[in-house]
Design a protein around this motif. Structure first.
Motif, PDB file in Angstrom:
ATOM      1  N   TYR A  90       8.932  16.259  -8.251  1.00  0.00           N
ATOM      2  CA  TYR A  90       9.934  15.964  -7.214  1.00  0.00           C
ATOM      3  C   TYR A  90      10.043  14.446  -7.048  1.00  0.00           C
ATOM      4  O   TYR A  90       9.036  13.762  -6.980  1.00  0.00           O
ATOM      5  CB  TYR A  90       9.526  16.579  -5.881  1.00  0.00           C
ATOM      6  N   GLY A  91      11.273  13.982  -6.936  1.00  0.00           N
ATOM      7  CA  GLY A  91      11.471  12.541  -6.767  1.00  0.00           C
ATOM      8  C   GLY A  91      11.019  11.770  -7.981  1.00  0.00           C
ATOM      9  O   GLY A  91      10.518  10.652  -7.887  1.00  0.00           O
ATOM     10  N   GLY A  92      11.190  12.380  -9.159  1.00  0.00           N
ATOM     11  CA  GLY A  92      10.657  11.840 -10.407  1.00  0.00           C
ATOM     12  C   GLY A  92      10.814  10.346 -10.604  1.00  0.00           C
ATOM     13  O   GLY A  92       9.837   9.640 -10.812  1.00  0.00           O
ATOM     14  N   LEU A  93      12.065   9.881 -10.517  1.00  0.00           N
ATOM     15  CA  LEU A  93      12.269   8.453 -10.777  1.00  0.00           C
ATOM     16  C   LEU A  93      11.616   7.587  -9.692  1.00  0.00           C
ATOM     17  O   LEU A  93      11.164   6.479  -9.972  1.00  0.00           O
ATOM     18  CB  LEU A  93      13.764   8.128 -10.862  1.00  0.00           C
ATOM     19  N   GLY A  94      11.555   8.117  -8.475  1.00  0.00           N
ATOM     20  CA  GLY A  94      10.889   7.384  -7.393  1.00  0.00           C
ATOM     21  C   GLY A  94       9.401   7.236  -7.679  1.00  0.00           C
ATOM     22  O   GLY A  94       8.819   6.164  -7.541  1.00  0.00           O
ATOM     23  N   LEU A  95       8.781   8.357  -8.113  1.00  0.00           N
ATOM     24  CA  LEU A  95       7.358   8.315  -8.474  1.00  0.00           C
ATOM     25  C   LEU A  95       7.144   7.383  -9.649  1.00  0.00           C
ATOM     26  O   LEU A  95       6.162   6.638  -9.710  1.00  0.00           O
ATOM     27  CB  LEU A  95       6.858   9.720  -8.837  1.00  0.00           C
ATOM     28  N   ALA A  96       8.082   7.423 -10.608  1.00  0.00           N
ATOM     29  CA  ALA A  96       7.985   6.533 -11.761  1.00  0.00           C
ATOM     30  C   ALA A  96       8.032   5.087 -11.282  1.00  0.00           C
ATOM     31  O   ALA A  96       7.344   4.217 -11.819  1.00  0.00           O
ATOM     32  CB  ALA A  96       9.129   6.798 -12.737  1.00  0.00           C
ATOM     33  N   GLY A  97       8.829   4.840 -10.220  1.00  0.00           N
ATOM     34  CA  GLY A  97       8.907   3.495  -9.652  1.00  0.00           C
ATOM     35  C   GLY A  97       7.567   3.047  -9.087  1.00  0.00           C
ATOM     36  O   GLY A  97       7.118   1.929  -9.324  1.00  0.00           O
ATOM     37  N   VAL A  98       6.892   3.961  -8.346  1.00  0.00           N
ATOM     38  CA  VAL A  98       5.586   3.618  -7.770  1.00  0.00           C
ATOM     39  C   VAL A  98       4.594   3.320  -8.898  1.00  0.00           C
ATOM     40  O   VAL A  98       3.874   2.319  -8.876  1.00  0.00           O
ATOM     41  CB  VAL A  98       5.044   4.768  -6.885  1.00  0.00           C
ATOM     42  N   LEU A  99       4.588   4.194  -9.911  1.00  0.00           N
ATOM     43  CA  LEU A  99       3.650   4.023 -11.021  1.00  0.00           C
ATOM     44  C   LEU A  99       3.953   2.739 -11.792  1.00  0.00           C
ATOM     45  O   LEU A  99       3.049   1.961 -12.123  1.00  0.00           O
ATOM     46  CB  LEU A  99       3.729   5.236 -11.954  1.00  0.00           C
ATOM     47  N   ALA A 100       5.248   2.491 -12.052  1.00  0.00           N
ATOM     48  CA  ALA A 100       5.623   1.290 -12.798  1.00  0.00           C
ATOM     49  C   ALA A 100       5.262   0.028 -12.004  1.00  0.00           C
ATOM     50  O   ALA A 100       4.791  -0.953 -12.575  1.00  0.00           O
ATOM     51  CB  ALA A 100       7.119   1.306 -13.107  1.00  0.00           C
ATOM     52  N   CYS A 101       5.449   0.086 -10.677  1.00  0.00           N
ATOM     53  CA  CYS A 101       5.069  -1.063  -9.851  1.00  0.00           C
ATOM     54  C   CYS A 101       3.565  -1.308  -9.925  1.00  0.00           C
ATOM     55  O   CYS A 101       3.116  -2.452  -9.988  1.00  0.00           O
ATOM     56  CB  CYS A 101       5.462  -0.847  -8.390  1.00  0.00           C
ATOM     57  N   ALA A 102       2.791  -0.212  -9.912  1.00  0.00           N
ATOM     58  CA  ALA A 102       1.331  -0.360  -9.981  1.00  0.00           C
ATOM     59  C   ALA A 102       0.925  -0.969 -11.319  1.00  0.00           C
ATOM     60  O   ALA A 102       0.066  -1.859 -11.379  1.00  0.00           O
ATOM     61  CB  ALA A 102       0.652   0.996  -9.787  1.00  0.00           C
ATOM     62  N   LEU A 103       1.559  -0.505 -12.409  1.00  0.00           N
ATOM     63  CA  LEU A 103       1.231  -1.047 -13.738  1.00  0.00           C
ATOM     64  C   LEU A 103       1.634  -2.511 -13.829  1.00  0.00           C
ATOM     65  O   LEU A 103       0.888  -3.349 -14.335  1.00  0.00           O
ATOM     66  CB  LEU A 103       1.952  -0.245 -14.836  1.00  0.00           C
ATOM     67  N   PHE A 104       2.831  -2.812 -13.325  1.00  0.00           N
ATOM     68  CA  PHE A 104       3.316  -4.183 -13.439  1.00  0.00           C
ATOM     69  C   PHE A 104       2.494  -5.104 -12.526  1.00  0.00           C
ATOM     70  O   PHE A 104       2.251  -6.264 -12.857  1.00  0.00           O
ATOM     71  CB  PHE A 104       4.798  -4.269 -13.078  1.00  0.00           C
ATOM     72  N   ALA A 105       2.044  -4.545 -11.379  1.00  0.00           N
ATOM     73  CA  ALA A 105       1.216  -5.331 -10.457  1.00  0.00           C
ATOM     74  C   ALA A 105      -0.081  -5.742 -11.143  1.00  0.00           C
ATOM     75  O   ALA A 105      -0.637  -6.797 -10.869  1.00  0.00           O
ATOM     76  CB  ALA A 105       0.901  -4.513  -9.214  1.00  0.00           C
ATOM     77  N   ALA A 106      -0.550  -4.881 -12.060  1.00  0.00           N
ATOM     78  CA  ALA A 106      -1.806  -5.174 -12.742  1.00  0.00           C
ATOM     79  C   ALA A 106      -1.642  -6.254 -13.803  1.00  0.00           C
ATOM     80  O   ALA A 106      -2.625  -6.696 -14.377  1.00  0.00           O
ATOM     81  CB  ALA A 106      -2.367  -3.901 -13.381  1.00  0.00           C
TER      82      ALA A 106
END
Length: 427
Positions: A90-106
């Motif tokens: 649910y909210g796939g692209l939104g979750l992808a956004g959270v995950l991508a932000c976490a990866l990019f933050a690293a």
């Protein structure tokens, strides 16, 4: 009395809309010339010795690495990888956004950079997929905040410089809270998407995931280079920053080829002007904390608090309120450099761990970046989404509440931040 004069001066200058660095400098000079007997030569000396610290070198390098990654197509591939992993929920692209932000933050170390890199690609895609604009804006604005909590982080380097703490230990301490906050934000995203039945992506099969991973592996390897290098002691955080800048340059120009050699001078110039701005703030903040210490303001405050019978619990609550209020009109680097030297001695007197206190300050700034009037992430997101600040504030609140709950957790559960650096033997 002198404390009152210093802060009134600073506030008045800031209210005129003057940049914080100049306001700090003017406050210091006015105070020195009119009310103390500190020789003016000491000021010049302090300005130089203040930024002679080896750790400060990490800041321009992390900024440079972040800029190469933002322009060099790393973000795009990280988003693709993230959405192939969680897009079918649910909210796939939104979750992808959270995950991508976490990866990019690293790999980046700055929140606005994370919002720009991920948001400018993902937000249009989310609107196209049928998500309301406000949902996408809320996700990216708050998840971008992970940029300063998940190491490497420019704000942590500044805290370490202001309080003489270990940068390595701070980086390690940010790992678990960073991942937990990403989980919290992800849950809020999933919950709202399920409640309003937002669209989901078709499930990616293994070959698609593998290809997405292979594409993004160069960006993800940077996490290994920086964190692995610091963990194993191969290099110091400052050397890791320099490594990551060179690595990001090679990946952006020669591996992904999303950026030609002709674009490099522009990126270098951008990074230089940003670094100069931050270093100028640091120089003036060092002067500011020099005056504070010279007038013994932090010590006096600490003694006053102990005399009031204030325990750690009340103190930490007060610190949170103060930092959230400061987050209303200042950006993280200034808050860290002004408040850390003042609050740090009090925290130590009350027996609060310096590393835990650092993480608590960072989480406070994250919340501050997402609420008006001066939430940096809000302004960046408003530029990308073309939404007004008021609209965005409404869009952000479910995630903002989540972050406040998380802030309470970080504040009163020190083990969350301290377990990893202790286990790694860094404390």
């Amino acid at each position: 009395m002198s404390a009152l004069i210093i802060f009134t001066l600073l506030l008045l200058l800031m209210l005129t809309g003057m940049p914080i660095s100049i306001a700090l400098g003017l406050t210091v000079l006015t105070f020195l010339f009119t009310m103390t007997s500190v020789p003016i030569e000491a000021v010049a000396l302090k300005l130089f010795t203040g930024i002679e610290k080896f750790e400060i070198m990490a800041i321009p390098f992390f900024i440079l690495a972040g800029n190469f990654l933002t322009h060099g197509g790393v973000a795009k591939r990280m988003i693709h990888f993230a959405s192939s992993m969680v897009g079918h929920w649910y909210g796939g692209l939104g979750l992808a956004g959270v995950l991508a932000c976490a990866l990019f933050a690293a790999v980046s170390g700055s929140s606005p950079a994370t919002v720009v890199a991920i948001g400018s690609i993902l937000l249009p895609a989310m609107v196209k997929a049928g998500f309301p604009k406000s949902f996408g804006a809320g996700v990216i604005t708050t998840s971008g905040g992970l940029g300063i909590l998940i190491p490497p982080s420019i704000v942590m380097v500044m805290y370490a410089v202001a309080t003489n703490s270990s940068v390595g230990a701070l980086f390690m301490a940010g790992v678990i809270p960073g991942l937990l906050l990403a989980g919290f934000l992800g849950f809020t995203t999933w919950f709202r998407a399920r409640k309003y039945d937002y669209p989901r992506q078709p499930k990616a099969d293994f070959t698609v995931r593998l290809k997405a991973f292979r594409d993004s592996v160069w960006g993800l390897l940077l996490i290994v280079v920086v964190m692995g290098g610091i963990y194993t002691g191969i290099f110091t955080p400052t050397e890791a920053a320099a490594m990551s800048a060179v690595y990001a340059f090679v990946v952006a120009v020669f591996v992904y080829k999303d950026m030609g050699l002709k674009d490099v001078p522009k990126v270098l110039l951008n990074s230089a002007s940003m670094s100069a701005m931050l270093l100028y703030i640091i120089t003036n903040a060092v002067m500011f904390s020099f005056i504070m210490t010279n007038e013994q303001i932090p010590q006096a405050l600490a003694e006053w608090m102990l005399a009031q019978g204030m325990g750690p619990i009340v103190f930490l609550l007060a610190v949170n309120v103060l930092l959230l209020a400061a987050g209303n009109f200042m950006e993280p680097s200034s808050i860290t450099l002004i408040f850390a030297p003042i609050l740090f001695p009090m925290a130590i007197k009350l027996g609060i761990d310096p590393i835990h206190f650092g993480i608590l300050m960072v989480v406070n700034m994250e919340v501050g970046m997402c609420h008006p009037p001066v939430g940096l992430n809000l302004y960046v997101a408003s530029g990308i989404t073309k939404m007004g600040i008021t609209e965005l504030t409404v869009a952000v609140w479910p995630w903002l509440l989540t972050m406040l709950v998380f802030l309470a957790l970080v504040t009163y559960w020190p083990a969350m931040s301290l377990w990893l650096p202790r286990a790694m033997g860094m404390m």
